[in-house]
Design a protein around this motif. Structure first.
Motif, PDB file in Angstrom:
ATOM      1  N   GLN A 159       2.467 -15.545   4.490  1.00 22.54           N
ATOM      2  CA  GLN A 159       2.661 -14.688   5.663  1.00 22.54           C
ATOM      3  C   GLN A 159       3.781 -13.685   5.436  1.00 22.54           C
ATOM      4  O   GLN A 159       3.651 -12.500   5.780  1.00 22.54           O
ATOM      5  N   VAL A 160       4.894 -14.136   4.852  1.00 23.55           N
ATOM      6  CA  VAL A 160       6.004 -13.229   4.572  1.00 23.55           C
ATOM      7  C   VAL A 160       5.552 -12.144   3.602  1.00 23.55           C
ATOM      8  O   VAL A 160       5.813 -10.957   3.808  1.00 23.55           O
ATOM      9  N   LEU A 161       4.857 -12.531   2.543  1.00 22.55           N
ATOM     10  CA  LEU A 161       4.405 -11.546   1.557  1.00 22.55           C
ATOM     11  C   LEU A 161       3.446 -10.535   2.172  1.00 22.55           C
ATOM     12  O   LEU A 161       3.520  -9.340   1.874  1.00 22.55           O
ATOM     13  N   GLN A 162       2.566 -10.989   3.032  1.00 23.69           N
ATOM     14  CA  GLN A 162       1.631 -10.073   3.672  1.00 23.69           C
ATOM     15  C   GLN A 162       2.362  -9.084   4.583  1.00 23.69           C
ATOM     16  O   GLN A 162       1.905  -7.968   4.784  1.00 23.69           O
ATOM     17  N   GLN A 163       3.508  -9.490   5.131  1.00 26.46           N
ATOM     18  CA  GLN A 163       4.283  -8.611   6.001  1.00 26.46           C
ATOM     19  C   GLN A 163       5.160  -7.639   5.216  1.00 26.46           C
ATOM     20  O   GLN A 163       5.332  -6.495   5.628  1.00 26.46           O
ATOM     21  N   VAL A 164       5.733  -8.081   4.085  1.00 23.73           N
ATOM     22  CA  VAL A 164       6.727  -7.252   3.405  1.00 23.73           C
ATOM     23  C   VAL A 164       6.180  -6.443   2.237  1.00 23.73           C
ATOM     24  O   VAL A 164       6.817  -5.480   1.819  1.00 23.73           O
ATOM     25  N   VAL A 165       5.033  -6.812   1.696  1.00 21.79           N
ATOM     26  CA  VAL A 165       4.487  -6.087   0.541  1.00 21.79           C
ATOM     27  C   VAL A 165       3.458  -5.075   1.041  1.00 21.79           C
ATOM     28  O   VAL A 165       2.408  -5.455   1.564  1.00 21.79           O
ATOM     29  N   PRO A 166       3.749  -3.782   0.883  1.00 19.18           N
ATOM     30  CA  PRO A 166       2.806  -2.769   1.374  1.00 19.18           C
ATOM     31  C   PRO A 166       1.538  -2.711   0.515  1.00 19.18           C
ATOM     32  O   PRO A 166       1.583  -2.900  -0.698  1.00 19.18           O
ATOM     33  N   VAL A 167       0.432  -2.456   1.172  1.00 18.14           N
ATOM     34  CA  VAL A 167      -0.847  -2.279   0.497  1.00 18.14           C
ATOM     35  C   VAL A 167      -1.130  -0.784   0.442  1.00 18.14           C
ATOM     36  O   VAL A 167      -1.061  -0.087   1.455  1.00 18.14           O
ATOM     37  N   ILE A 168      -1.429  -0.298  -0.742  1.00 14.06           N
ATOM     38  CA  ILE A 168      -1.758   1.117  -0.937  1.00 14.06           C
ATOM     39  C   ILE A 168      -3.212   1.314  -0.530  1.00 14.06           C
ATOM     40  O   ILE A 168      -4.084   0.523  -0.899  1.00 14.06           O
ATOM     41  N   GLU A 169      -3.448   2.360   0.232  1.00 15.75           N
ATOM     42  CA  GLU A 169      -4.814   2.650   0.676  1.00 15.75           C
ATOM     43  C   GLU A 169      -5.370   3.848  -0.066  1.00 15.75           C
ATOM     44  O   GLU A 169      -4.627   4.735  -0.491  1.00 15.75           O
ATOM     45  N   ASP A 170      -6.676   3.867  -0.187  1.00 16.14           N
ATOM     46  CA  ASP A 170      -7.389   5.006  -0.749  1.00 16.14           C
ATOM     47  C   ASP A 170      -8.558   5.293   0.179  1.00 16.14           C
ATOM     48  O   ASP A 170      -9.387   4.411   0.425  1.00 16.14           O
ATOM     49  N   GLY A 172      -8.464   5.447   3.303  1.00 12.88           N
ATOM     50  CA  GLY A 172      -8.360   4.572   4.463  1.00 12.88           C
ATOM     51  C   GLY A 172      -8.705   3.114   4.214  1.00 12.88           C
ATOM     52  O   GLY A 172      -8.688   2.305   5.126  1.00 12.88           O
ATOM     53  N   GLU A 173      -8.998   2.769   2.972  1.00  9.88           N
ATOM     54  CA  GLU A 173      -9.353   1.385   2.628  1.00  9.88           C
ATOM     55  C   GLU A 173      -8.260   0.760   1.763  1.00  9.88           C
ATOM     56  O   GLU A 173      -7.679   1.430   0.900  1.00  9.88           O
ATOM     57  N   PRO A 174      -7.969  -0.546   1.957  1.00 10.19           N
ATOM     58  CA  PRO A 174      -7.004  -1.219   1.086  1.00 10.19           C
ATOM     59  C   PRO A 174      -7.463  -1.117  -0.368  1.00 10.19           C
ATOM     60  O   PRO A 174      -8.636  -1.326  -0.674  1.00 10.19           O
ATOM     61  N   TYR A 175      -6.504  -0.776  -1.252  1.00 10.91           N
ATOM     62  CA  TYR A 175      -6.884  -0.472  -2.621  1.00 10.91           C
ATOM     63  C   TYR A 175      -6.048  -1.228  -3.652  1.00 10.91           C
ATOM     64  O   TYR A 175      -6.580  -1.790  -4.604  1.00 10.91           O
ATOM     65  N   ALA A 176      -4.715  -1.241  -3.470  1.00  8.51           N
ATOM     66  CA  ALA A 176      -3.852  -1.788  -4.516  1.00  8.51           C
ATOM     67  C   ALA A 176      -2.532  -2.267  -3.938  1.00  8.51           C
ATOM     68  O   ALA A 176      -2.166  -1.937  -2.815  1.00  8.51           O
ATOM     69  N   VAL A 177      -1.818  -3.042  -4.766  1.00  5.58           N
ATOM     70  CA  VAL A 177      -0.457  -3.497  -4.460  1.00  5.58           C
ATOM     71  C   VAL A 177       0.399  -3.185  -5.677  1.00  5.58           C
ATOM     72  O   VAL A 177       0.015  -3.483  -6.810  1.00  5.58           O
ATOM     73  N   ARG A 178       1.530  -2.541  -5.425  1.00  3.73           N
ATOM     74  CA  ARG A 178       2.463  -2.217  -6.512  1.00  3.73           C
ATOM     75  C   ARG A 178       3.269  -3.470  -6.835  1.00  3.73           C
ATOM     76  O   ARG A 178       3.890  -4.069  -5.956  1.00  3.73           O
ATOM     77  N   ILE A 179       3.281  -3.848  -8.085  1.00  2.00           N
ATOM     78  CA  ILE A 179       3.968  -5.074  -8.501  1.00  2.00           C
ATOM     79  C   ILE A 179       5.455  -5.015  -8.167  1.00  2.00           C
ATOM     80  O   ILE A 179       6.039  -6.014  -7.756  1.00  2.00           O
ATOM     81  N   ALA A 180       6.072  -3.853  -8.301  1.00  4.42           N
ATOM     82  CA  ALA A 180       7.504  -3.723  -8.007  1.00  4.42           C
ATOM     83  C   ALA A 180       7.828  -3.998  -6.539  1.00  4.42           C
ATOM     84  O   ALA A 180       8.975  -4.297  -6.204  1.00  4.42           O
TER      85      ALA A 180
END
Length: 172
Positions: A103-114, A116-124
């Motif tokens: 739950q914490v990770l889903q809140q704090v790690v932004p998801v990059i969209e392409d 308008g659709e979820p596309y990627a997560v930056r490892i950093a």
């Protein structure tokens, strides 16, 4: 808490083994055993930073390169549960993600969209120690990395979901 200054390799090996034993026992926070665990971790890390960094490739380090320093030069510790997780990971002991971790990770790690659709997560963007666990996981499965905007390595959002849920990735 008194941090013992490790003087030589023998003391280092003994302290590292005691640290490993304590981490496996997972003492309750705030107990004398927990204080001993933290003091040993600090002592081992100090010794490694000073004397062990020049070991040949493949040598096992426990703690080195903890991210984040306070202005006074002391470490900025993670939440106690994640600090322990980082320590367990550094010692080669793996701990499954809890529902709270997810739950914490889903809140704090932004998801990059392409488009308008979820596309990627930056490892950093993944906080330590979980970033290193994620890196080890994608190395194990030989998953693709890409850098869509020149801002750092990313993984696909479906690989991120697989890692969070501890699923085997859907490989071709």
């Amino acid at each position: 808490m008194t941090v013992h200054i490790i003087q030589n390799r023998q003391e280092y090996r003994e302290a590292r083994q005691t640290l490993l034993d304590l981490v496996r026992r997972d003492p309750m926070l705030g107990t004398p055993e927990d204080d001993q665990l933290l003091a040993l971790a600090i002592g081992v890390e100090r010794y490694e930073v000073q004397y062990v960094l020049d070991l040949p490739a493949g040598s096992r380090l426990t703690m080195v390169a903890k991210h984040g320093w306070n202005a006074d030069g002391s470490h900025r510790f993670l939440l106690p549960a994640w600090e322990r997780r980082r320590l367990r990971f550094a010692l080669g002991l793996h701990t499954p993600l809890t529902q709270d971790d997810r739950q914490v990770l889903q809140q704090v790690v932004p998801v990059i969209e392409d488009a308008g659709e979820p596309y990627a997560v930056r490892i950093a963007d993944v906080p330590e120690p979980l970033r290193e666990e994620l890196r080890e996981w994608w190395r194990m499965w030989c998953l693709p990395l890409f850098d869509p905007d020149g801002c750092g390595d990313c993984i696909y959002v479906w690989d991120w979901s697989d890692w969070l849920d501890r699923r085997v990735p859907d490989l071709p």
